[in-house]
Design a protein around this motif. Structure first.
Motif, PDB file in Angstrom:
ATOM      1  N   VAL A   1      13.156 -27.980  33.994  1.00  0.00           N
ATOM      2  CA  VAL A   1      13.641 -27.873  35.393  1.00  0.00           C
ATOM      3  C   VAL A   1      12.534 -28.298  36.355  1.00  0.00           C
ATOM      4  N   ARG A   2      11.310 -27.802  36.088  1.00  0.00           N
ATOM      5  CA  ARG A   2      10.177 -28.155  36.963  1.00  0.00           C
ATOM      6  C   ARG A   2       9.947 -29.660  36.946  1.00  0.00           C
ATOM      7  N   TRP A   3      10.086 -30.274  35.765  1.00  0.00           N
ATOM      8  CA  TRP A   3       9.875 -31.712  35.617  1.00  0.00           C
ATOM      9  C   TRP A   3      10.884 -32.473  36.478  1.00  0.00           C
ATOM     10  N   GLU A   4      12.152 -32.090  36.363  1.00  0.00           N
ATOM     11  CA  GLU A   4      13.201 -32.822  37.089  1.00  0.00           C
ATOM     12  C   GLU A   4      13.001 -32.678  38.596  1.00  0.00           C
ATOM     13  N   LEU A   5      12.509 -31.528  39.039  1.00  0.00           N
ATOM     14  CA  LEU A   5      12.243 -31.371  40.482  1.00  0.00           C
ATOM     15  C   LEU A   5      11.058 -32.249  40.884  1.00  0.00           C
ATOM     16  N   GLN A   6       9.983 -32.148  40.104  1.00  0.00           N
ATOM     17  CA  GLN A   6       8.762 -32.879  40.494  1.00  0.00           C
ATOM     18  C   GLN A   6       8.966 -34.395  40.433  1.00  0.00           C
ATOM     19  N   THR A   7       9.725 -34.875  39.442  1.00  0.00           N
ATOM     20  CA  THR A   7       9.932 -36.331  39.362  1.00  0.00           C
ATOM     21  C   THR A   7      10.819 -36.819  40.515  1.00  0.00           C
ATOM     22  N   ARG A   8      11.437 -35.869  41.213  1.00  0.00           N
ATOM     23  CA  ARG A   8      12.189 -36.246  42.423  1.00  0.00           C
ATOM     24  C   ARG A   8      11.394 -35.935  43.690  1.00  0.00           C
ATOM     25  N   GLY A   9      10.096 -35.659  43.472  1.00  0.00           N
ATOM     26  CA  GLY A   9       9.232 -35.395  44.625  1.00  0.00           C
ATOM     27  C   GLY A   9       9.464 -34.039  45.250  1.00  0.00           C
ATOM     28  N   ILE A  10      10.071 -33.134  44.516  1.00  0.00           N
ATOM     29  CA  ILE A  10      10.368 -31.798  45.074  1.00  0.00           C
ATOM     30  C   ILE A  10       9.378 -30.798  44.488  1.00  0.00           C
ATOM     31  N   ASP A  11       8.356 -30.430  45.280  1.00  0.00           N
ATOM     32  CA  ASP A  11       7.308 -29.525  44.788  1.00  0.00           C
ATOM     33  C   ASP A  11       7.380 -28.139  45.392  1.00  0.00           C
ATOM     34  N   ASP A  12       8.268 -27.983  46.373  1.00  0.00           N
ATOM     35  CA  ASP A  12       8.230 -26.692  47.108  1.00  0.00           C
ATOM     36  C   ASP A  12       9.427 -25.815  46.794  1.00  0.00           C
ATOM     37  N   VAL A  13      10.087 -26.080  45.677  1.00  0.00           N
ATOM     38  CA  VAL A  13      11.203 -25.200  45.276  1.00  0.00           C
ATOM     39  C   VAL A  13      10.706 -24.232  44.213  1.00  0.00           C
ATOM     40  N   ASP A  14      10.798 -22.929  44.495  1.00  0.00           N
ATOM     41  CA  ASP A  14      10.323 -21.932  43.535  1.00  0.00           C
ATOM     42  C   ASP A  14      11.323 -21.768  42.396  1.00  0.00           C
ATOM     43  N   ILE A  15      10.819 -21.425  41.238  1.00  0.00           N
ATOM     44  CA  ILE A  15      11.681 -21.122  40.081  1.00  0.00           C
ATOM     45  C   ILE A  15      11.559 -19.646  39.750  1.00  0.00           C
ATOM     46  N   PHE A  16      12.673 -18.939  39.891  1.00  0.00           N
ATOM     47  CA  PHE A  16      12.720 -17.514  39.534  1.00  0.00           C
ATOM     48  C   PHE A  16      13.530 -17.355  38.255  1.00  0.00           C
ATOM     49  N   VAL A  17      13.149 -16.387  37.440  1.00  0.00           N
ATOM     50  CA  VAL A  17      13.928 -16.112  36.229  1.00  0.00           C
ATOM     51  C   VAL A  17      14.247 -14.618  36.163  1.00  0.00           C
ATOM     52  N   SER A  18      15.353 -14.306  35.500  1.00  0.00           N
ATOM     53  CA  SER A  18      15.760 -12.905  35.324  1.00  0.00           C
ATOM     54  C   SER A  18      16.644 -12.811  34.088  1.00  0.00           C
ATOM     55  N   GLY A  19      16.927 -11.573  33.726  1.00  0.00           N
ATOM     56  CA  GLY A  19      17.852 -11.340  32.602  1.00  0.00           C
ATOM     57  C   GLY A  19      17.136 -10.826  31.372  1.00  0.00           C
ATOM     58  N   GLY A  20      17.078  -9.532  31.232  1.00  0.00           N
ATOM     59  CA  GLY A  20      16.542  -8.919  30.003  1.00  0.00           C
ATOM     60  C   GLY A  20      15.049  -9.086  29.824  1.00  0.00           C
ATOM     61  N   LEU A  21      14.321  -9.273  30.918  1.00  0.00           N
ATOM     62  CA  LEU A  21      12.884  -9.588  30.806  1.00  0.00           C
ATOM     63  C   LEU A  21      12.027  -8.324  30.742  1.00  0.00           C
ATOM     64  N   GLY A  22      10.981  -8.395  29.933  1.00  0.00           N
ATOM     65  CA  GLY A  22       9.987  -7.315  29.845  1.00  0.00           C
ATOM     66  C   GLY A  22       8.594  -7.901  29.907  1.00  0.00           C
ATOM     67  N   PRO A  23       7.554  -7.079  29.818  1.00  0.00           N
ATOM     68  CA  PRO A  23       6.161  -7.556  29.961  1.00  0.00           C
ATOM     69  C   PRO A  23       5.819  -8.758  29.084  1.00  0.00           C
ATOM     70  N   SER A  24       6.256  -8.779  27.841  1.00  0.00           N
ATOM     71  CA  SER A  24       5.869  -9.917  26.979  1.00  0.00           C
ATOM     72  C   SER A  24       6.511 -11.207  27.485  1.00  0.00           C
ATOM     73  N   ASP A  25       7.743 -11.136  28.010  1.00  0.00           N
ATOM     74  CA  ASP A  25       8.379 -12.331  28.588  1.00  0.00           C
ATOM     75  C   ASP A  25       7.601 -12.779  29.831  1.00  0.00           C
ATOM     76  N   LEU A  26       7.146 -11.831  30.625  1.00  0.00           N
ATOM     77  CA  LEU A  26       6.425 -12.205  31.852  1.00  0.00           C
ATOM     78  C   LEU A  26       5.098 -12.864  31.491  1.00  0.00           C
ATOM     79  N   ARG A  27       4.428 -12.332  30.462  1.00  0.00           N
ATOM     80  CA  ARG A  27       3.166 -12.971  30.052  1.00  0.00           C
ATOM     81  C   ARG A  27       3.424 -14.399  29.576  1.00  0.00           C
ATOM     82  N   HIS A  28       4.559 -14.571  28.867  1.00  0.00           N
ATOM     83  CA  HIS A  28       4.874 -15.870  28.259  1.00  0.00           C
ATOM     84  C   HIS A  28       5.321 -16.901  29.304  1.00  0.00           C
ATOM     85  N   LEU A  29       5.858 -16.412  30.433  1.00  0.00           N
ATOM     86  CA  LEU A  29       6.466 -17.329  31.416  1.00  0.00           C
ATOM     87  C   LEU A  29       5.678 -17.448  32.718  1.00  0.00           C
TER      88      LEU A  29
END
Ligand SMILES: O=P(O)(O)OC[C@H]1C[C@H](OP(=O)(O)OP(=O)(O)O)[C@H](O)[C@@H]1O
Ligand SMILES: [Zn+2]
Length: 385
Positions: free
Chosen positions: A253-281
């Motif tokens: 997703v980040r690649w497709e935004l950046q290759t379109r010159g879009i650097d200021d769109v934040d990416i948020f994630v959710s759904g069943g996340l815990g500390p190990s997911d946060l460290r990984h992401l």
């Protein structure tokens, strides 16, 4: 029998002491019958000895409000302090003045401390990220303010529950649910995002949920094309049956935004996340919505035990008699000793006055408590992988 609209134990029952276990009614009846109401010191403790497993103390504000009118003297370690053993609170007074309030006292401290501890675990897992508490849906609505306050106390940046915000005097935040996209219908995501942009007040960030009908990459590109520079972020809540390598999806997703010159769109994630997911992401996303891991946290197993009666040290089997002090030593560990004993070198005593003469002594500031929790986490190595 109250015919209230919902089956909820209200503040009146807590204040009157009816939010108690029936055996305290029996205790009061029996002790009054026997003419006994000794002066006691009772301590709230989870572990008798420092365990090295730290937890965050929360719920002290409500506990203080509960105890203040009871004619007792209370000391406690401040909200947000990390503890791993020994007493977190000490109550001195005539036993019958506070006996029946044990149930609510422990409930206030145990549940909030469990939630705050889980929140701090997610906080230290992604210290630079925006982490929001999204779990109110998992708990009984009557405790949403406790859950969200405890999440903030554990260092989270915000929360989603509106009425909890009313209680806390803070604005709830959030993005959009899948139900919004569904109501516009398959293939009509652009209409949904654009209607959101037209309808919702300007101060709400335009964060498009991009995982409802089609691939995240596809929906993100479409959201960017639909909202242009009004798009401030995207949320991926990818359901577990499709998740696969969530990190790889985010990077695509980040690649497709950046290759379109879009650097200021934040990416948020959710759904069943815990500390190990946060460290990984955490290095590929800008923010997280954490729900169940925080809101469904196991309460801390606090108990209230009498440790002195009429000046004599006493305790039931398994508990340590005598009134104790809790110290933090220079290496961040805890030491428990008898009150009046020698403090370890280079240590600080943690207990502070909480209630004196019917008044609550400290003021309660969530941000200060969160700061204390983060400082203590650094001192104790809390949550370190
Ligand atoms: O799984 P948790 O860690 O508790 O996270 C709670 C998130 C996930 C949930 O997604 P859905 O259940 O799909 O709800 P919605 O359609 O409203 O996004 C909703 O978005 C909450 O914000
Ligand atoms: Zn959903």
């Amino acid at each position: 029998m109250s015919d209230s609209e919902f089956d909820i134990v209200g503040p009146e029952a807590i204040r009157e002491g009816r939010a108690t276990d029936a055996y305290f009614d029996r205790t009061e009846t029996t002790l009054r019958h026997a003419g006994k109401n000794p002066h006691v010191v009772a301590e709230v403790t989870a572990d008798q000895f420092p365990s090295g497993e730290f937890e965050v103390l929360a719920g002290v504000k409500d506990a203080a409000s509960l105890l203040a009118p009871l004619g007792v003297r209370v000391d406690a370690i401040p909200e947000g302090t990390l503890f791993d053993g020994g007493p977190v609170m000490r109550i001195e007074g005539n036993y019958l003045d506070f006996a029946r309030y044990e149930t609510s006292l422990l409930g206030f401290l145990s549940h909030a401390s469990g939630v705050a501890t889980a929140a701090l675990e997610t906080r230290v897992a992604a210290p630079e990220s925006n982490v929001l508490s999204f779990g109110a849906r998992h708990v009984h609505p009557s405790i949403a303010a406790m859950v969200e306050r405890s999440a903030l106390l554990g260092g989270l940046d915000g929360f989603s529950h509106v009425a909890a915000g009313d209680v806390l005097g803070r604005e709830a935040s959030g993005t959009m649910p899948h139900a919004l996209l569904l109501c516009f219908g398959r293939g009509e995501q652009e209409d949904a995002w654009q209607a959101f942009d037209e309808a919702v007040s300007e101060d709400v960030p335009r964060v498009a949920l991009c995982d409802t009908f089609s691939d995240e990459k596809d929906e993100v590109v479409r959201a960017a094309e639909a909202l242009g520079d009004r798009l401030s972020g995207v949320r991926l809540d990818t359901t577990s049956s499709r998740r696969g390598d969530f990190r790889h999806i985010v990077r695509e997703v980040r690649w497709e935004l950046q290759t379109r010159g879009i650097d200021d769109v934040d990416i948020f994630v959710s759904g069943g996340l815990g500390p190990s997911d946060l460290r990984h992401l955490r290095d590929v996303v800008d923010g997280f919505g954490v729900g169940g891991y925080v809101s469904n946290a196991t309460p801390v197993d606090f108990a209230l035990d009498i440790v002195e009666i009429d000046g004599e040290a006493i305790a039931k089997r398994g508990k340590l008699s005598g009134v104790k002090e809790v110290y933090r030593t220079a290496d961040g560990h805890h030491h428990v000793g008898l009150r009046g004993g020698e403090a370890p070198a280079d240590s600080e005593s943690l207990m502070e006055p909480l209630v004196r003469g019917g008044e609550v002594v400290p003021s309660f500031d969530i941000d200060a408590a969160a700061e204390r929790a983060l400082t203590d986490a650094a001192k104790t190595g809390f949550g370190a992988e």
